[in-house]
Design a protein around this motif. Structure first.
Motif: not given
Length: 330
Positions: A44-68
């Protein structure tokens, strides 16, 4: 006995209720009830849409870019259950179709997967501790012609299963018929269980080994790749052999994916280099082959049909410093 499991309940409370209902039953019956309730709650829970945009926004505000840079790529996961499975088949095994894409653009799918979930017999887990609630998830890749078909309707996941039915020229009601559309990934089995592993799911624990917010919205399940690391062909870089590892944690409203890939020299190919999983918030749910948006603030990640206009997309992407990948799929 059959149970209807609602999204508002945590698996621990459900299992406690199950124990209460079966307190006068034999140990074997109690285990069977726990097993069934866990399996249904997972489906019942392992279905639907999930997205990590909010996490990426937190990364960006903390100066963290993807990868290295230690940050995360913006990833969306769509998991579509197979509808109209009869009661007996569901308890024997259940199939879901998943797609993963970058930057809120459904046409930027970088991975398709077919998952088959089966309840395991009672036994011991990897730490030789009795575990009476486990589900095995077998992984499959789609055949190239099937992927090509689904990419033409990437924004319409409600139509994916019917398109597969047409592609296979069958009702997909028997396991061998899936051979027409997918092939297994040997050694990549994933084990779901109702408790986290302190080593494999180390991202859930603090320095005092206290589990991270496990009761927040009710933890449903935690998973790990049984034979990790597993050597496979890279889907994104033809001819490259990579070693992959993966752990997952699932709540009713969140999905954590700690997916990493390394080349044969041990260099990172993908995944978060700080060991922080992709923390994905639920956007939508599927029921009766209908997609229902549950999180309006992230609805724009579902594609153009869910945006006021394309300026909304541009605004959201600019707030995280632009697109997080340069991936393109022909």
């Amino acid at each position: 006995m059959r149970f209807s499991v609602g999204l508002c309940f945590g698996i621990s409370s459900i299992l406690a209720s199950c124990d209460s209902l079966a307190r006068n039953s034999s140990p074997a019956v109690r285990k069977e009830l726990k097993q069934e309730v866990f399996f249904r709650s997972l489906l019942e829970s392992f279905q639907g849409d999930f997205d990590n945009y909010n996490q990426v926004a937190r990364d960006y505000n903390e100066g963290l870019s993807p990868g290295a840079g230690g940050g995360h790529e913006h990833i969306h996961c769509t998991i579509v259950p197979r509808e109209n499975e009869n009661e007996i088949d569901i308890l024997a095994s259940s199939w879901v179709l998943a797609a993963y894409y970058f930057d809120g653009v459904p046409s930027k799918i970088f991975r398709f997967r077919m998952y088959e979930l089966k309840v395991l017999e009672y036994g011991m887990n990897d730490e030789n501790i009795e575990c009476d609630v486990q589900v095995c998830m077998n992984l499959y890749t789609l055949k190239p012609e099937v992927e090509k078909l689904l990419r033409t309707i990437s924004s319409c996941p409600e139509d994916w299963w019917s398109s597969l039915k047409d592609c296979a020229q069958s009702n997909l009601d028997r396991e061998p018929l899936f051979q027409n559309i997918c092939k297994p990934l040997p050694g990549c089995e994933v084990i779901w269980q109702n408790t986290p592993d302190r080593l494999k799911h180390g991202y859930l624990f603090d320095s005092d080994l206290k589990v991270y917010d496990e009761n927040n919205c009710g933890a449903v399940a935690h998973a790990y790749m049984k034979h990790a690391p597993v050597e496979v062909d890279s889907q994104m870089v033809p001819g490259l052999r990579i070693k992959i590892m993966d752990e997952l944690s699932l709540w009713h409203q969140q999905l954590f994916i700690n997916d990493r890939g390394f080349d044969l020299n041990g260099n990172f190919v993908y995944g978060n280099q700080r060991g922080v999983p992709y923390k994905m918030d639920r956007v939508a749910s599927f029921a009766s082959n209908t997609r229902k948006v549950l999180n309006q603030s992230l609805a724009w990640t579902l594609g153009p049909n869910f945006r006021k206009d394309e300026s909304e997309y541009e605004t959201k992407i600019n707030e995280i410093g632009g697109i997080t990948t340069r991936f393109s799929q022909n």
